[in-house]
Structures are given as C-alpha cells and as structure tokens.
Design a protein around this motif. Sequence first.
Motif, PDB file in Angstrom:
ATOM      1  N   ALA A  11       0.830  -1.209   0.000  1.00 63.60           N
ATOM      2  CA  ALA A  11       0.000   0.000   0.000  1.00 63.60           C
ATOM      3  C   ALA A  11       0.866   1.263   0.000  1.00 63.60           C
ATOM      4  N   VAL A  12       1.824   1.304   0.905  1.00 59.42           N
ATOM      5  CA  VAL A  12       2.635   2.522   1.039  1.00 59.42           C
ATOM      6  C   VAL A  12       3.716   2.533  -0.030  1.00 59.42           C
ATOM      7  N   GLY A  13       3.697   3.551  -0.835  1.00 54.26           N
ATOM      8  CA  GLY A  13       4.686   3.622  -1.903  1.00 54.26           C
ATOM      9  C   GLY A  13       4.620   4.984  -2.566  1.00 54.26           C
ATOM     10  N   LEU A  14       4.945   4.995  -3.856  1.00 55.69           N
ATOM     11  CA  LEU A  14       4.921   6.262  -4.579  1.00 55.69           C
ATOM     12  C   LEU A  14       3.519   6.835  -4.673  1.00 55.69           C
ATOM     13  N   GLY A  15       2.519   5.964  -4.557  1.00 55.53           N
ATOM     14  CA  GLY A  15       1.136   6.445  -4.586  1.00 55.53           C
ATOM     15  C   GLY A  15       0.864   7.441  -3.473  1.00 55.53           C
ATOM     16  N   ASN A  16       1.427   7.192  -2.310  1.00 57.79           N
ATOM     17  CA  ASN A  16       1.205   8.081  -1.171  1.00 57.79           C
ATOM     18  C   ASN A  16       1.929   9.406  -1.322  1.00 57.79           C
ATOM     19  N   MET A  17       2.992   9.408  -2.098  1.00 57.18           N
ATOM     20  CA  MET A  17       3.838  10.592  -2.171  1.00 57.18           C
ATOM     21  C   MET A  17       3.678  11.265  -3.523  1.00 57.18           C
ATOM     22  N   PHE A  87       0.159  -2.961 -16.510  1.00 58.03           N
ATOM     23  CA  PHE A  87       0.303  -1.590 -17.003  1.00 58.03           C
ATOM     24  C   PHE A  87       0.641  -0.599 -15.897  1.00 58.03           C
ATOM     25  N   ILE A  88       0.145  -0.844 -14.685  1.00 57.25           N
ATOM     26  CA  ILE A  88       0.529   0.063 -13.591  1.00 57.25           C
ATOM     27  C   ILE A  88       2.031  -0.058 -13.352  1.00 57.25           C
ATOM     28  N   LEU A  89       2.514  -1.288 -13.315  1.00 52.41           N
ATOM     29  CA  LEU A  89       3.945  -1.474 -13.082  1.00 52.41           C
ATOM     30  C   LEU A  89       4.780  -0.797 -14.172  1.00 52.41           C
ATOM     31  N   PHE A  91       4.338   1.974 -15.808  1.00 49.54           N
ATOM     32  CA  PHE A  91       4.648   3.402 -15.623  1.00 49.54           C
ATOM     33  C   PHE A  91       5.161   3.696 -14.216  1.00 49.54           C
ATOM     34  N   TYR A  92       4.731   2.879 -13.245  1.00 47.99           N
ATOM     35  CA  TYR A  92       5.157   3.090 -11.855  1.00 47.99           C
ATOM     36  C   TYR A  92       6.675   2.996 -11.743  1.00 47.99           C
ATOM     37  N   SER A  93       7.258   2.068 -12.484  1.00 49.27           N
ATOM     38  CA  SER A  93       8.703   1.875 -12.367  1.00 49.27           C
ATOM     39  C   SER A  93       9.463   3.035 -13.012  1.00 49.27           C
ATOM     40  N   THR A 207      -7.843   6.599  -3.609  1.00 43.09           N
ATOM     41  CA  THR A 207      -8.080   5.606  -2.556  1.00 43.09           C
ATOM     42  C   THR A 207      -7.749   4.203  -3.050  1.00 43.09           C
ATOM     43  N   TYR A 208      -8.258   3.864  -4.234  1.00 41.17           N
ATOM     44  CA  TYR A 208      -7.984   2.523  -4.772  1.00 41.17           C
ATOM     45  C   TYR A 208      -6.483   2.338  -4.975  1.00 41.17           C
ATOM     46  N   PHE A 209      -5.892   3.294  -5.663  1.00 43.63           N
ATOM     47  CA  PHE A 209      -4.480   3.146  -6.024  1.00 43.63           C
ATOM     48  C   PHE A 209      -3.619   3.051  -4.768  1.00 43.63           C
ATOM     49  N   SER A 210      -3.853   3.947  -3.840  1.00 42.84           N
ATOM     50  CA  SER A 210      -2.984   4.018  -2.673  1.00 42.84           C
ATOM     51  C   SER A 210      -3.113   2.777  -1.795  1.00 42.84           C
ATOM     52  N   LEU A 211      -4.321   2.220  -1.712  1.00 42.30           N
ATOM     53  CA  LEU A 211      -4.510   1.015  -0.894  1.00 42.30           C
ATOM     54  C   LEU A 211      -4.293  -0.270  -1.703  1.00 42.30           C
ATOM     55  N   SER A 212      -3.816  -0.128  -2.929  1.00 47.91           N
ATOM     56  CA  SER A 212      -3.607  -1.293  -3.811  1.00 47.91           C
ATOM     57  C   SER A 212      -4.888  -2.085  -4.022  1.00 47.91           C
ATOM     58  N   LEU A 213      -6.018  -1.395  -4.152  1.00 50.24           N
ATOM     59  CA  LEU A 213      -7.302  -2.082  -4.290  1.00 50.24           C
ATOM     60  C   LEU A 213      -7.747  -2.160  -5.741  1.00 50.24           C
ATOM     61  N   GLY A 214      -8.610  -3.122  -6.015  1.00 49.91           N
ATOM     62  CA  GLY A 214      -9.240  -3.194  -7.329  1.00 49.91           C
ATOM     63  C   GLY A 214      -8.461  -3.987  -8.352  1.00 49.91           C
ATOM     64  N   ILE A 313       6.819  -5.049  -6.175  1.00 51.44           N
ATOM     65  CA  ILE A 313       6.795  -6.497  -5.948  1.00 51.44           C
ATOM     66  C   ILE A 313       5.350  -7.001  -5.960  1.00 51.44           C
ATOM     67  N   SER A 314       4.462  -6.273  -5.273  1.00 51.59           N
ATOM     68  CA  SER A 314       3.086  -6.752  -5.198  1.00 51.59           C
ATOM     69  C   SER A 314       2.388  -6.654  -6.551  1.00 51.59           C
ATOM     70  N   LEU A 315       2.758  -5.666  -7.342  1.00 50.30           N
ATOM     71  CA  LEU A 315       2.160  -5.551  -8.676  1.00 50.30           C
ATOM     72  C   LEU A 315       2.579  -6.735  -9.556  1.00 50.30           C
ATOM     73  N   LEU A 316       3.869  -7.020  -9.569  1.00 47.90           N
ATOM     74  CA  LEU A 316       4.345  -8.128 -10.401  1.00 47.90           C
ATOM     75  C   LEU A 316       3.857  -9.474  -9.853  1.00 47.90           C
ATOM     76  N   PHE A 367      -9.113   1.139 -14.775  1.00 46.20           N
ATOM     77  CA  PHE A 367      -9.094  -0.311 -14.533  1.00 46.20           C
ATOM     78  C   PHE A 367      -9.393  -0.617 -13.071  1.00 46.20           C
ATOM     79  N   LEU A 368      -8.783   0.173 -12.176  1.00 46.59           N
ATOM     80  CA  LEU A 368      -9.012  -0.076 -10.751  1.00 46.59           C
ATOM     81  C   LEU A 368     -10.462   0.254 -10.388  1.00 46.59           C
ATOM     82  N   GLY A 369     -11.025   1.270 -11.038  1.00 43.25           N
ATOM     83  CA  GLY A 369     -12.427   1.620 -10.799  1.00 43.25           C
ATOM     84  C   GLY A 369     -13.353   0.471 -11.183  1.00 43.25           C
TER      85      GLY A 369
HETATM   86  N1  TRP Z   1      -0.385   1.173  -3.493  1.00 48.00           N
HETATM   87  C1  TRP Z   1       0.894   1.376  -4.069  1.00 48.00           C
HETATM   88  C2  TRP Z   1       1.297   2.824  -3.859  1.00 48.00           C
HETATM   89  O1  TRP Z   1       0.562   3.583  -3.300  1.00 48.00           O
HETATM   90  C3  TRP Z   1       0.967   0.999  -5.523  1.00 48.00           C
HETATM   91  C4  TRP Z   1       0.447  -0.358  -5.755  1.00 48.00           C
HETATM   92  C5  TRP Z   1       1.022  -1.520  -5.411  1.00 48.00           C
HETATM   93  C6  TRP Z   1      -0.789  -0.693  -6.296  1.00 48.00           C
HETATM   94  N2  TRP Z   1       0.198  -2.572  -5.715  1.00 48.00           N
HETATM   95  C7  TRP Z   1      -0.908  -2.084  -6.259  1.00 48.00           C
HETATM   96  C8  TRP Z   1      -1.792   0.066  -6.801  1.00 48.00           C
HETATM   97  C9  TRP Z   1      -2.050  -2.705  -6.707  1.00 48.00           C
HETATM   98  C10 TRP Z   1      -2.930  -0.550  -7.278  1.00 48.00           C
HETATM   99  C11 TRP Z   1      -3.073  -1.918  -7.201  1.00 48.00           C
HETATM  100  O2  TRP Z   1       2.342   3.236  -4.250  1.00 48.00           O
END
Ligand code: TRP
Length: 432
Positions: A11-17, A87-89, A91-93, A207-214, A313-316, A367-369
């Motif tokens: 959950a805690v990652g670049l999404g929070n920042m 796809f999130i991974l 651009f996230y990387s 909310t979805y992105f930051s909590l890694s939901l969806g 790691i969790s995305l992959l 997609f997360l929506g």
């Molecule tokens: N939640 C992570 C962040 O805030 C990013 C992330 C990891 C993520 N796994 C996920 C986002 C799964 C959506 C779904 O940086």
Amino acid sequence: MGFLLAAVGSAVGLGNMWRFSATASQSGGAAFVVLYLLLTLIVGIPLLMAELSIGRKMRLSPISALRKAGGSGWVPLGYLFVASGFFILAFYSVIAGWALRLGLEAIFVGLPQDPAAHFGDISSGPFAAVFHLVFIALTVFVVSGGVKKGIERAATILMPALFIILVGLAVWAVSLDGAGEGYRFYLTPDISGIFDPQTIADAAGQTYFSLSLGMGALLTFASYLGKEHNLPRESSIIAAADFGVAFIAGLVVFPVIFALGFSHLIEGLAPGDAEGVLFIALPAAFDSMGVFGRAVAIAFFVALIVGALTSTISLLEVVVSSLMDETKIERKKLAYTMGAAIAVVGLAPAFDIQWLVRMNNWAGTLFLGIGAFATVVFVGWFMDDPVGELAVGAGTLTRKTLRLWYLLTKYVLPVITGTVLYFMIRNLFFSS
Ligand code: TRP
C-alpha cells in the motif's frame, strides 16, 4: 513475509507521495483531501476486507480464486487484474526510476541547484528509460525468488524510517516563511469542490491506487493467511498507515511548495505538469536545510525507493502468481518474460510523460475503478458467506459489526463505486 508488513509495503509507496501530491495539486487541494479521507473510511476499509475475505477463503491466486468462488464468468475480471498490474507497473517503475536517480545523485553528486529544471531533465528520455529498466530488473529479481528475506528486513526498518523522516520534515516545514498559503491550500476545503464529480472520481481513484485495491493484490497476499488473522482489524491498520503516510507527505509538500516559491507548479496545471510536484518540492526543501539537507535527502530517498520496491513487488506478484496457476509455467520463467514485456511497454512513459499520464488514467484509475466495482458486486452478491470468512479470527465486537459491513458491501458500495466509475468514464472520455 509477515502479512501486515507485506500489505502495508504494497500500500505505502509512490502512490502516497508522488501520486497523492500530484492529484491533490491538480484536483484543488483540501476538498480532494476531505473526500479522500471519507472514501478511505467508507469504501477503502470495507473493500480491503472484501478482497482479503476472497483471498483467505479460496487460498488461490486471483484468477483461480474468482473461478472457484464464482464460476468461469468471473475469469475475465481476473485477467483485468493481471492487465492492471502489468500496465501500472510499466509506468510506476518509471517514477521509481526518478526516485532512484535522485537518491543516487544525493549520495554521489549532491542536490540539484534548480530542482524544477532538473526534474525536467531527468523525467523523460534515455536516462529515465535506463533507471526504469533497473527498477524492473530489481523487481523481477525479488519476485523470481531472489532476496525475499533481505527485502523483508529492509522494509521492517525503512518503512518506519520513512514515516519518521516525513514527520520530521512536516514539523520542520511549519517554520518556513510563507508556509501558511500551503496549509490553506491543503487543509481549508471549499465546500463546492466536494461535490465536483471530477474531484470525487480523483479521490476515489487515489483511494484505490494508494490502498492497492481493485486488482487483487491484497487478495493474493491473503491467500497465504492463517485463520487466526483478524481481517477487519488488519484492514483498518493498513488503511490507517496508508492514509497517515499520504497525509503527512502533504504536510511536507504543500507548505514547501508555497514557501519556496513553486506555487506556479500547482496553479493552472496542464496534464503532466503536476507529476513532478513531489520531486521538485522535496529536493528544494533539502537544499534549503543547509548542511544536513544532503543527509536527510539520502535517508529519504533510500526509504522511498524501498517503499516503491515493496509496491512493485506486489504488482508483479499478481501478474506472475495468477498466470502461474493458469498456465502451469514456472515462476522464474514468468517473472522474466512478464518483466521483460513490462520493461518494453514502460519505455513509452519513460520517453514521454504524456504516456505516463495516459497510463495512469487508464490502468491506474479506470481499470481499478472497474475492478473495485466488480469486487464489491462479487463479494456482496455472488460469494458464498463472506461474513463467515471475516468472522474467523475476528473478536466478538467486530463479529457483531460484520452484519453492517455486509449490508454496506451489498447495497451501498455498489452504488458508490458504480457512481465513481461512471464519473471516471465521463472524465476520461467526455471532458476536455
Ligand atoms: N499502493 C501502491 C502505492 O501507493 C501501488 C500499488 C502496489 C498498487 N500494488 C498495487 C496500486 C495494486 C494498485 C493496485 O504506491
């Protein structure tokens, strides 16, 4: 890995920042923050519980879990999860690559003199691509079975470190001349903004992105969980940690932006302009600290990079574990081939920041929506006895309130997440 550590790490990652500062900047500040808090409580925690209940009950990776719990009609949702992770991974990387570069520069070179110009230099182009590739390689190495223990140890120390550094920075920011404007922007909502569909969709997406939901990420972790775990309680802890980090990051970024003369960054934004807010504000802040600045910068970036790595790691892991169970191809092979494919796709956002914005809008938001909406419908209407699963390991008090959770998930959350999805689609296709 310990479940809470892995879940908070995801959950805690670049999404929070990065994403939180960029979205709050773009979406008008405090009104967005209020909605984000509300949605974390009303949608985030219940949806965490929903995902965890599927994972622990089925003890399978997302695609297989959905098939077994709901029938083959739900398999496409599992593939949507995999596509989201992919796809999130990608651009996230790229963004993790920026952090990696800034961290290495803080160690070996020093702090940039003109952070805004520097961000322009590093955010796109061949070097951005190289750092993106390095970050994918690190992620693949861990997921293919490389250094799980090492990451666990690093995360145990560096996640709390990140939190402490942020709190320290937030306290320091209070003393800045002109910080008041930043607090006003961040903390004083104008009421009309709370009813703006764009802001609502942005806050839900965050909310979805930051909590890694969806996209089944926490479902995957929960599939290894024992019955002694108290899922409602752990969901609340994950949400609190995640919200706390984002909120405190905002208490650093916004005062700094206004006090150090970067407010033009968040006024009259064009798409893409906001992406650098964090990476411009923080180096500027470190630079203004004098002698300690560089050491603080190094500590911060090292912690941020590890935070980003536990998220990638969790995305992959969703991509690899789902496909492993579907195709019976072994983990290592999948990690390498998927990692290579993601690395190639990520070249687009590494060379052109508009691609990064686009992929964030599609995979990171739409997609997360869809995934969040489908997950609440699945758990509320199709899954067999989710309340029974959540009650296992939960205290008596929690068990009594689970009935409420169920009613919320069955009747209220489909309406909220459905409305949000409608707004997301509208914003993506029908606004300028
Ligand atoms: N939640 C992570 C962040 O805030 C990013 C992330 C990891 C993520 N796994 C996920 C986002 C799964 C959506 C779904 O940086």
